[in-house]
Design an enzyme around this catalytic site. Structure first.
Site, PDB file in Angstrom:
ATOM      1  N   CYS A 365       0.851  -1.395  -0.009  1.00  0.00           N
ATOM      2  CA  CYS A 365       0.076  -0.194   0.054  1.00  0.00           C
ATOM      3  C   CYS A 365       1.007   1.463  -0.096  1.00  0.00           C
ATOM      4  CB  CYS A 365      -0.870  -0.210   1.093  1.00  0.00           C
ATOM      5  SG  CYS A 365      -2.453   0.941   1.067  1.00  0.00           S
ATOM      6  N   HIS A 492      -3.402  -5.298   0.346  1.00  0.00           N
ATOM      7  CA  HIS A 492      -2.869  -5.906   1.450  1.00  0.00           C
ATOM      8  C   HIS A 492      -2.963  -7.295   1.318  1.00  0.00           C
ATOM      9  CE1 HIS A 492      -2.582  -2.038   4.045  1.00  0.00           C
ATOM     10  NE2 HIS A 492      -3.440  -1.743   3.192  1.00  0.00           N
ATOM     11  N   GLU A 494      -1.391  -9.709   3.232  1.00  0.00           N
ATOM     12  CA  GLU A 494      -1.346 -10.156   4.464  1.00  0.00           C
ATOM     13  C   GLU A 494      -2.642 -10.612   4.895  1.00  0.00           C
ATOM     14  OE1 GLU A 494      -1.514  -5.613   5.333  1.00  0.00           O
ATOM     15  OE2 GLU A 494      -0.921  -7.007   3.959  1.00  0.00           O
TER      16      GLU A 494
END
Length: 566
Positions: A365, A492, A494
Site C-alpha cells: 500500500c 494488502h 497479508e
C-alpha cells in the site's frame, strides 16, 4: 462453526481507530474494517467472515435508533432493556445462520467472543443480553467459557486465584454462570489451586483449563486437547454423541517442527507504529507463514521510519545509527501500509537503499507508493515528486487522491475489500508466485493511488506495473525486473495469508531473502510441494535429515533477536 465478536466501543467499526490504541485494522472481503481478532479467527479456522460478524455498541445503537426514527417501535419508550438487549440477541441469531466456511446451511456451533473486562460499564448491555439469551435458549444450547488471569508472584512463585474469584463473582452477579474456566498463567496450575477455584467459582474441577506459556502458540490447541477441554464443551452443549475426536496429528507435527527451525532470516520492518507490534499483526503472521514454508526462523528488526531521516541524525544520532544498522543488516526490507506523513521520508529512504543495493524489498500500500515516489525522484530526477497526501502542491504528483474518495468523512470511504488485479506481464515474478494466473483477488484499504498520468513516464524509465485493475488505470503491482526482488502492491496480501498457504508476495520476499527465490519461481507456482487436503505440504530437512511430511499452522517470531514472541 460460525464466529461472532462483540466489541463494546461506540465506534461503528475499527476503521477510524488509531493502531496505537487498538492495534491493526483488519479488512474483510466485503470491505468491513474490523478488530484484529477477526483476522486471528480467519487464519485459525480458514474461513471468510463478514462485517456482520463484528458487533460493536455503535452498530447496535445505530440500528436501534434507525428503527426508532422509522417508527418501528410504535411510540414505545426506547430503552437499553429490552430494545438494545433484544437487538444484540437478534443480531447474534441472524449472523449465526450465515455460513462462513463454504458449507451450505447454518453452523452447528456459533462461537461468540465478548470483549472487554467484567465490570466495564461499556460491556453491561452485552452481558445482560447474553444472560437473557442463555436463559431463553436453555441448558444444552449455551456454554460459557470464562477467560481469566492467574498471576504468579515472582518472589515466592505462588499462583493467586483472587482475580479469577472476583471476576467470576462479578459475572455471576450479572446473570452469567461460567461452565468452564480458561486460566491464563505462566505455568501449569497446581492441583490445590484448581481445587480452590472449583470451590469458590462453582465450576467442576475437570472444567478448569490451564493455558500456560509454551514455546509457540500452536501448542495451545494441544494443551486444550490434553486437558480434555473439547470434551467439557461437548458435554455442556450435549454434542458428545455427534462430534468426532479431534484429528491433530499433522498439527502436532507442525508445532514441534516450528520449535526446530534454526536457520535465520532477518526482515527489517520499516514502519510508523513499530512501538506496538499488534499494529502489524497480519503482516507478521504472513511473514511467519512464508518463513516456515522456506524452512527459516523469522527474526524481525523493527526500524522506526522517522529514525532513518536526516533530521534524526541531528536530533538523535544514536537512534539514526541504530536504525540504519538494522536496515543494512537485514536480509530483506518490508515497508507496510500506513497513513499520515510522519516517517514517510524514512520509508522513501528505505526503498532507495533496497533498490540501489539490490536488497529484497516488499512495499504494501503506502510502501508501494513510497517506492514509486523514490523512483521518480532518483531515476527521473523529479526532486519534488511526492504524494498529494503529503504535499498537495507538488509539481510532480506521483500519487493522487482517488476520484471516488471522500475528504470530509473518514469512516468507510476508502477503497475497501476484495478487488481484482489483472496481470499485465506473464513473465514477471509476481505472476509466477501467484501460480501464473491471469488475475488475483486481494483485499484493499487505501485513499490514494499511483497517478495514471505518470505511468508511461515511469515505465519508460524501467519501472514495470505488472498488475492493474479492470480499467487498466489503477496500478496494483509494481516491479523492477532486473532487481533480485523489488515488488510493491497496492493491496494488502497479508489479510489472506494462512498457515500452510502463505501469501505469494510474502513468500517471494522470504525466498529472496534466504536465497531460494529462483527455485520457487522455476516451479511457476506458489505451491512448490504436493497438496494434502488442499494445503501445501512442506518436506523440511533439519541438519540434512528429511523429516516426515507435515501440515498445519505454526507460530514463533523473534523480534530484534530478543526472545520468542507468541
Amino acid at each position: 462453526m460460525d464466529r461472532t465478536q462483540k466489541d463494546p466501543y461506540l465506534n461503528t467499526d475499527a476503521g477510524t481507530m488509531s493502531p496505537f490504541e487498538h492495534g491493526e485494522v483488519f479488512v474483510l472481503d466485503d470491505g468491513g474494517e474490523v478488530d484484529l481478532d477477526l483476522g486471528n479467527y480467519e487464519r485459525f479456522l480458514d474461513i471468510k467472515l463478514t462485517c456482520d460478524n463484528n458487533i460493536t455498541t455503535g452498530k447496535i445503537y445505530q440500528s436501534v435508533i434507525d428503527k426508532e426514527r422509522r417508527g418501528d417501535y410504535l411510540g414505545k419508550t426506547v430503552q437499553v432493556v429490552p430494545h438494545i438487549t433484544d437487538a444484540i440477541q437478534e443480531w447474534i441469531e441472524r449472523v449465526a445462520a450465515i455460513p462462513v466456511d463454504g458449507i451450505e446451511g447454518p453452523a452447528d456451533v456459533c462461537v461468540i467472543e465478548l470483549g472487554g473486562t467484567i465490570g466495564d460499564i461499556e460491556s453491561m448491555p452485552f452481558i445482560e443480553a447474553l444472560g437473557q439469551f442463555s436463559y431463553r435458549v436453555g441448558a444444552g444450547n449455551f456454554c460459557l467459557v470464562h477467560v481469566s488471569l492467574v498471576p504468579v508472584l515472582n518472589v515466592v512463585g505462588e499462583q493467586k486465584t483472587k482475580p479469577t474469584q472476583h471476576s467470576v463473582r462479578g459475572l455471576r452477579s450479572q446473570g452469567l454462570m461460567p461452565n468452564i474456566l480458561a486460566c491464563r498463567s505462566t505455568k501449569e496450575l497446581e492441583v490445590q489451586v484448581k481445587d480452590k477455584l472449583s470451590q469458590f467459582c462453582h465450576v467442576p474441577f475437570e472444567n478448569i483449563i490451564t493455558l500456560y506459556d509454551v514455546s509457540n502458540i500452536w501448542h495451545v490447541p494441544l494443551l486444550l486437547k490434553d486437558q480434555k477441554a473439547h470434551e467439557a464443551i461437548l458435554k455442556v452443549l450435549d454434542l458428545k454423541g455427534v462430534a468426532c475426536e479431534p484429528a491433530l496429528g499433522e498439527w502436532t507435527a507442525r508445532a514441534k517442527f516450528c520449535d526446530k527451525l534454526h536457520e535465520p532470516v532477518r526482515i527489517a520492518m520499516v514502519g510508523k507504529y513499530t512501538g506496538l507490534s499488534d499494529s502489524y499483526l497480519s503482516v507478521l503472521k504472513a511473514l511467519l507463514h512464508a518463513s516456515v514454508a522456506c524452512r527459516r526462523k523469522l527474526y524481525i528488526d523493527w526500524v522506526p521510519a522517522s529514525d532513518l531521516e536526516i533530521a534524526t541524525a541531528q536530533e538523535n544520532p544514536d537512534a539514526y545509527r541504530s536504525a540504519w544498522s538494522l536496515l543494512k543488516g537485514a536480509d530483506g526490507v518490508l515497508v507496510p501500509g500506513g497513513f499520515g506523513d510522519r516517517g514517510v521520508e524514512g520509508k522513501i529512504l528505505a526503498a532507495k537503499y533496497a533498490r540501489e543495493n539490490r536488497k529484497p524489498y516488499l512495499g504494501i500500500c503506502l510502501g508501494m507508493q513510497t517506492a514509486v515516489i523514490e523512483f521518480a525522484r532518483s531515476v527521473l530526477g523529479m526532486q519534488d515528486a511526492n504524494s498529494t497526501e503529503f504535499n498537495a502542491h507538488t509539481r510532480n504528483p506521483c500519487v493522487i487522491f482517488m476520484p471516488e474518495g471522500s475528504k470530509t468523512h473518514m469512516g468507510g470511504t476508502m477503497r475497501l475489500g476484495s478487488r481484482r488485479t489483472y496481470f499485465q506481464v506473464k513473465d514477471c515474478k509476481s505472476a509466477k508466485l501467484y501460480g501464473n494466473r491471469s488475475f488475483v483477488d486481494e483485499r484493499h484499504r487505501h485513499r490514494y493511488e499511483v497517478n495514471p498520468e505518470m505511468v508511461s513516464l515511469l515505465e519508460d524509465a524501467g519501472l514495470c506495473f505488472t498488475g492493474k485493475d479492470e480499467t487498466g488505470r489503477r496500478m496494483e503491482i509494481v516491479e523492477l525486473s532486473h532487481h533480485p526482488y523489488f515488488i510493491g502492491v497496492q493491496f494488502h496480501p497479508e489479510f489472506k495469508s494462512r498457515p500452510g498457504k502463505p501469501s505469494a508476495v510474502f513468500l517471494g520476499l522470504i525466498a529472496a531473502a534466504s536465497g531460494q527465490l529462483d527455485a520457487w519461481l522455476k516451479k511457476g507456482t506458489a505451491k512448490p510441494c504436493a497438496l494434502s487436503n488442499g494445503i501445501p505440504a512442506i518436506k523440511p530437512h533439519l541438519n540434512g535429515t528429511p523429516t516426515k511430511l507435515v501440515n498445519g499452522p505454526l507460530d514463533g517470531i523473534y523480534y530484534n533477536g530478543n526472545g520468542l514472541h507468541v
